[in-house]
Enzyme design. Structure first.
Site, mmCIF file in Angstrom:
data_model
loop_
_atom_site.group_PDB
_atom_site.id
_atom_site.type_symbol
_atom_site.label_atom_id
_atom_site.label_comp_id
_atom_site.label_asym_id
_atom_site.label_seq_id
_atom_site.Cartn_x
_atom_site.Cartn_y
_atom_site.Cartn_z
ATOM 1 N N ASP A 1 46.108 47.892 31.503
ATOM 2 C CA ASP A 1 44.906 47.749 32.308
ATOM 3 C C ASP A 1 43.664 47.874 31.431
ATOM 4 O OD1 ASP A 1 42.912 47.932 34.244
ATOM 5 O OD2 ASP A 1 43.249 50.079 34.512
ATOM 6 N N TYR B 1 42.598 37.011 46.980
ATOM 7 C CA TYR B 1 43.151 37.297 45.643
ATOM 8 C C TYR B 1 44.436 38.085 45.836
ATOM 9 C CZ TYR B 1 43.157 39.167 40.831
ATOM 10 O OH TYR B 1 43.480 39.510 39.547
ATOM 11 N N HIS C 1 40.379 47.748 32.599
ATOM 12 C CA HIS C 1 39.161 48.147 33.316
ATOM 13 C C HIS C 1 38.728 49.519 32.823
ATOM 14 C CE1 HIS C 1 40.776 45.017 35.950
ATOM 15 N NE2 HIS C 1 39.527 44.807 36.288
ATOM 16 N N LYS D 1 43.180 54.926 27.763
ATOM 17 C CA LYS D 1 43.828 54.232 28.869
ATOM 18 C C LYS D 1 45.217 53.769 28.458
ATOM 19 C CE LYS D 1 41.681 51.266 31.477
ATOM 20 N NZ LYS D 1 41.876 51.841 32.808
ATOM 21 N N TYR E 1 31.504 38.411 37.679
ATOM 22 C CA TYR E 1 32.004 39.385 38.651
ATOM 23 C C TYR E 1 32.181 40.766 38.033
ATOM 24 C CZ TYR E 1 35.187 41.886 41.670
ATOM 25 O OH TYR E 1 35.755 42.864 42.437
ATOM 26 N N HIS E 2 32.907 40.793 36.917
ATOM 27 C CA HIS E 2 33.264 42.096 36.339
ATOM 28 C C HIS E 2 32.081 42.805 35.719
ATOM 29 C CE1 HIS E 2 36.834 39.613 36.605
ATOM 30 N NE2 HIS E 2 37.416 40.727 36.960
#
Lengths: 664, 318
Positions: A543, A13, A545, A539, A167-168
């Site tokens: 981003d 990646y 996350h 945040k 995945y996340h």
């Protein structure tokens, strides 16, 4: 005797700075034996903004490559045979657009798009649940997702239009049960929607089912992971058969790619991560019947910052050793017939079925996204994981056990053992964007954008109009603006408010002690200030996350702080305004994209502009050691990094900083 | 106060003036003082000074409804509509997620996002303290501050039984949001809060038929209850339809003139009676002849503001 199996696709990646720099990196990786591409896009590209948009400030070229228009995509794929490449794009909200650009590059080169092979991640549900780069409301997002599905089934038959991505979810702390059930529910939601569209002929629908692939995570508990993937495979087969009536077993195959776990990689003693990555890989390659089609491995230094080309090469070599040196690929499935594996499979299947029934009962995936119900379970699972590490119930070598270490020579090199993106990358991208805008035919841009809007408003498939836009020189931000305008912007519920307190569940003695200490510190601060300690968590930047910020918010609340959780994708101005409106004592910023050196000063300036000089600012994220002192010199009171795993300790420090600054 | 340099030195009149002029810092400071563990005398004086001076009569709009009904989305559209009409807006987002620890996690404001540089919207989160998700004790006083500073005040809260009546105590107009196809319509009729709302809004009107059915059911139920005067608006936070009619309907039911004066006097009396009951107990109130007698005494004494009213109660009850 089984014949030797073909190895999986080996990818890394990657992508950073600019299309040209990323292209050079890809060609280098391919020359070292990588067999496919996995494109990482930067956050402005992922969320549909141009490099010169104010929201893009600090984020251009940071976590991936900026692709603003056709010229960038051509540069990215320069000297790479697009007709023979297998390209995976981690792209979601803007997947129709990036695929349109990719198709346009092929068409310009005279390559038949029918030949294109690769994957667009195109999974918005997990964006709402954990990754945060969504753009439109859930229903509109699903419409665009299925536009890509319907288009590719006809025009790019070898393309994987959707990569259902759990995945996340694991990165957010999901257990195997949650990961499997959320992924399967998500896939069903998508296929149901694709079916309901009515523009895919019934006889073609099994092929649509057959094009759905998955992207999973694999953690350090590799036996559990192996069982997870075997169960996912058999449940997917059952769903394809029973729910969608797919008779051809080939179209029912559970095809998945994997990026092994980054959540468990540690900042202390980072060399140990090499072992972790190797063990995590076992879970997805050992069992032939549940083996990954494509494997991506993280680099040993991900918890420190961005990996360098050499770090990525080291991870690629691991894949090559397992595939080519060991005898793994010589044998049939090693686990069929194992009683222990069968027992674990039965247990997990039952739990997943129970969870799927719950999702059904609360009205399905889309309703659960909008109500925050699925998200709340995820935040809880993440909180439970962290408290197990805090209490020592879950051992993490170098973090809560065996912490004594000689200094690691790996991190001692002059670059600090990480890649630093050239700060000029953003300015250069903007300059290229300006030049590109100058060179295009404005009338054609206006006309194709109008046609795109018409298609979106009419509910037509937006792919053909998007491809026309790509050829005309429309930019990513222009495409995104039309979509936002037609479908509206969306803020997903944070899910944190509904998360159950850690106090409410049985916790080991240590965890309770730690929380009691944090509570005492908060009460002292509240008494000293004369008002309950108030913390704004947000945040800045693009981003999405949010796991870390959410876990801090939940724990701070449990310790007695009044927390205003502001969520993701905020401008410095919005954070300062919130701090003012809420009379916050402390502002906590979370930044993982590497853009802290731009965003933190901007927040400090915005606070000062409102006369909020007294507000304590703390920063958490992946902050390289070398940047710490710079942030502190700007007035940041404390920087927390992945090595600060003890949430109670963090909350205690927040309380102490607040008390020291605001005591009457 | 903590934010300003030497706050105590600023005299009450100047601070009240700054708040009436819409100074964000002055508003934030006053709200912070109301959250203090001990309310200072100057804070009380400030609130009473602000009490008689709202920007507009009937400016405080309460929006409530069950979780998941789409209130926050609708609230953000309402705010946007008021802003584009040139009205400034203060929002009180009341969040029910508080804990025994005193901590709270307030996330509701995330769905209300004014334009990037628009300082004409001021959003304050309030933890729902006390029992049953009701408003926190200082909600009334906070409303008084916001009402003095902004043209419109929106109080948003999750409706779980108690809070509809609570919200009616601070709002001039209470709007209850109902979700179509959820069985809410009947629940709503049965829930016994018939006194405490002026408008109903059926959310998610983009759902089509179920929303229209809910609308019809509510109209029938209202007429059975003798409240067919209440308007039921169909609106969608998603596509924004029905927001303009909702704004118009709110303006139409806002009390004005003598009605507004009377309504506010009743509101203050109700606030002070409830607060006095909490502070001094029902026994003390029984000694002056019960709640009605206390209300009559309050009404006759025409207090200057909430703290003045409480001071009088204290005098009578202790």
């Amino acid at each position: 005797m089984a014949t030797r199996d073909r190895p999986w696709l080996m990818r890394t990646y990657s992508g950073h700075s600019s299309a040209a720099a990323s292209n050079a990196l890809y060609r280098e990786n391919l020359s070292r034996g990588q067999t496919g591409l996995s494109v990482a896009f930067d956050l402005p590209t992922q969320t549909g903004y141009d490099a010169d948009d104010p929201r893009s400030s600090g984020e251009v070229g940071k976590v991936g490559v900026p692709i603003s228009h056709l010229g960038d995509m051509e540069t990215l794929m320069a000297d790479i045979p697009i007709e023979r490449m297998n390209t995976s794009m981690t792209i979601n909200a803007t997947a129709p657009w990036l695929l349109a650009l990719y198709i346009a590059v092929a068409e310009k080169r005279g390559v038949d798009p029918q030949l294109l092979r690769g994957t667009t991640q195109n999974d918005l549900v997990k964006e709402f649940l954990s990754r945060g780069t969504y753009m439109l409301p859930p229903a509109a997002s699903l419409k665009l997702q299925t536009d890509v599905v319907a288009y590719t089934v006809e025009h790019l038959p070898k393309w994987n239009p959707v990569n259902i991505c759990s995945y996340h979810l694991q990165e957010a702390g999901a257990t195997p049960v949650l990961e499997v059930s959320y992924a399967l529910a998500n896939a069903m939601c998508l296929l149901d929607a694709a079916k309901a569209r009515g523009d895919v002929p019934a006889e073609a629908f099994p092929r649509v089912v057959g094009r759905v692939s998955f992207f999973v995570n694999a953690g350090i508990r590799f036996v559990e992971e192996l069982v997870k993937l075997r169960v996912m495979g058999s449940l997917w087969d059952r769903i394809c058969r029973e729910r969608y009536g797919v008779t051809d077993p080939k179209l029912r195959r559970f095809r998945y790619g994997v990026q092994v776990n980054s959540l468990g990689l540690t900042e202390p003693q980072p060399e140990n991560n090499v072992y972790r990555i190797a063990l995590e890989m076992l879970g997805v390659v050992l069992s032939k019947n549940a083996r990954a089609r494509a494997v991506q491995l993280p680099a040993w230094n991900e918890a420190l910052g961005l990996p360098r080309p050499w770090d990525q090469q080291w991870s690629l070599r691991l894949q090559q050793i397992v595939a080519h040196e060991t005898d793994l690929l010589d044998h049939g499935d090693l686990f069929d017939g194992s009683h222990e594996i069968a027992r674990l499979e039965t247990a997990l299947t039952a739990e997943v079925d129970e969870q799927l029934a719950w999702i059904e009962a609360i009205g399905g995936v889309l309703a659960a996204v909008d109500s925050g119900a699925m998200k709340a379970r995820l935040v809880e699972a993440g909180a439970a994981r962290l408290s197990r590490i805090e209490s020592g119930e879950q051992t993490v070598i170098g973090v809560n056990a065996f912490t004594e270490s000689a200094p690691s020579p790996l991190a001692q090199s002059s670059d600090g053992g990480i890649l630093t993106v050239d700060p000029a990358a953003e300015r250069e991208q903007i300059e290229r964007l300006d030049a590109f805008r100058q060179s295009r035919d404005d009338a054609r841009v206006t006309a194709t954008l109008a046609a795109l809007r018409d298609a979106a408003v009419a509910g037509a498939n937006i792919m053909p109009a998007s491809i026309a836009c790509a050829h005309a020189g429309v930019t990513t931000g222009e495409w995104g603006a039309v979509m936002r305008d037609v479908f509206g912007e969306y803020r997903a519920p944070t899910g944190v408010g509904a998360a159950v307190s850690q106090r409410a569940r049985p916790a080991p003695e240590d965890a309770v002690d730690g929380l009691d200490k944090a509570r005492a510190a908060v009460e002292r601060a509240t008494a000293a200030i004369g008002r309950r300690l108030k913390l704004v968590v947000g945040k800045p930047g693009l981003d999405g996350h949010s796991n870390g910020a959410e876990q801090i918010a939940v724990r701070a609340r449990d310790a007695g702080i009044e927390v205003v959780y502001q969520g993701i994708r905020l401008t410095p101005h919005e954070i300062a305004r919130c701090a003012e409106e809420e009379s916050a004592h402390v502002v906590g910023l979370s930044i993982l994209s590497g853009s802290h050196n731009v965003l933190v000063p901007a927040v400090m300036d915005a606070l000062r502009a409102r006369g909020l000089d007294r507000v304590v600012v703390i920063v958490g994220g992946i902050i390289p050691d070398g940047d710490r002192s710079q942030l502190e010199s700007l007035g940041v009171s404390r920087v927390f990094t992945p090595s600060d795993f003890d949430l109670n300790r963090i909350v205690t420090e927040i309380a102490e900083l607040g008390a020291a600054q605001w005591a009457e | 106060m903590e934010n300003a340099a030497e706050p105590q030195a600023l005299d009450i009149t100047a601070r009240a003036q700054a708040i009436r002029a819409g100074s964000r810092a002055a508003v934030a400071n006053a709200l912070a003082e109301l959250e203090a563990t001990r309310t200072r005398p100057e804070t009380r004086a400030l609130v009473d000074a602000l009490y008689p001076s709202p920007r507009q009569p009937g400016a405080v709009i309460g929006l409530t409804g069950p979780p998941g009904v789409g209130k926050s989305t609708l609230a953000s559209k309402l705010v946007a509509a008021w802003r584009s009409a040139g009205r400034t807006v203060g929002v009180m987002a009341v969040d029910p997620s508080s804990r025994g620890s005193g901590g709270a996690l307030l996330g509701d404001r995330t769905r209300i996002r004014p334009a990037a540089d628009d300082d004409g919207v001021f959003v304050r989160s309030l933890a729902a303290r006390g029992a049953l998700g009701g408003l926190s004790p200082a909600a009334f006083e906070a409303m008084v501050v916001l009402r003095a500073a902004f043209d419109m005040v929106l109080v948003e809260t999750v409706g779980v039984g108690q809070s509809e009546t609570d919200i009616a105590r601070v709002a001039d107009v209470t709007v209850v949001a109902v979700q179509p196809g959820s069985g809410d319509t009947l629940q709503f009729i049965k829930s016994g809060l018939m006194e405490s709302f002026e408008l109903l809004v059926v959310t998610k009107s983009d759902l089509g038929a179920p929303a229209r059915r809910a609308h019809k059911d509510l109209k029938v139920a209202l007429s059975l209850l003798g409240r067919s005067d209440v308007e039921v608006v169909l609106a969608s936070g998603t596509d924004g339809s029905g927001v303009e009619p909702l704004v118009a309907a709110i303006d139409a039911v806002r009390p004005a003139g003598q009605d507004a004066v009377r309504a506010r006097a009743e509101q203050l009396t109700a606030f002070a009676t409830a607060a006095a009951t909490r502070l001094f107990g029902t026994l003390a109130i029984a000694r002056v002849g019960g709640r009605r007698a206390l209300q009559a005494k309050l009404a006759a004494s025409a207090p200057a503001g909430p703290y003045d009213a409480l001071a009088r109660c204290e005098e009578w009850l202790t």
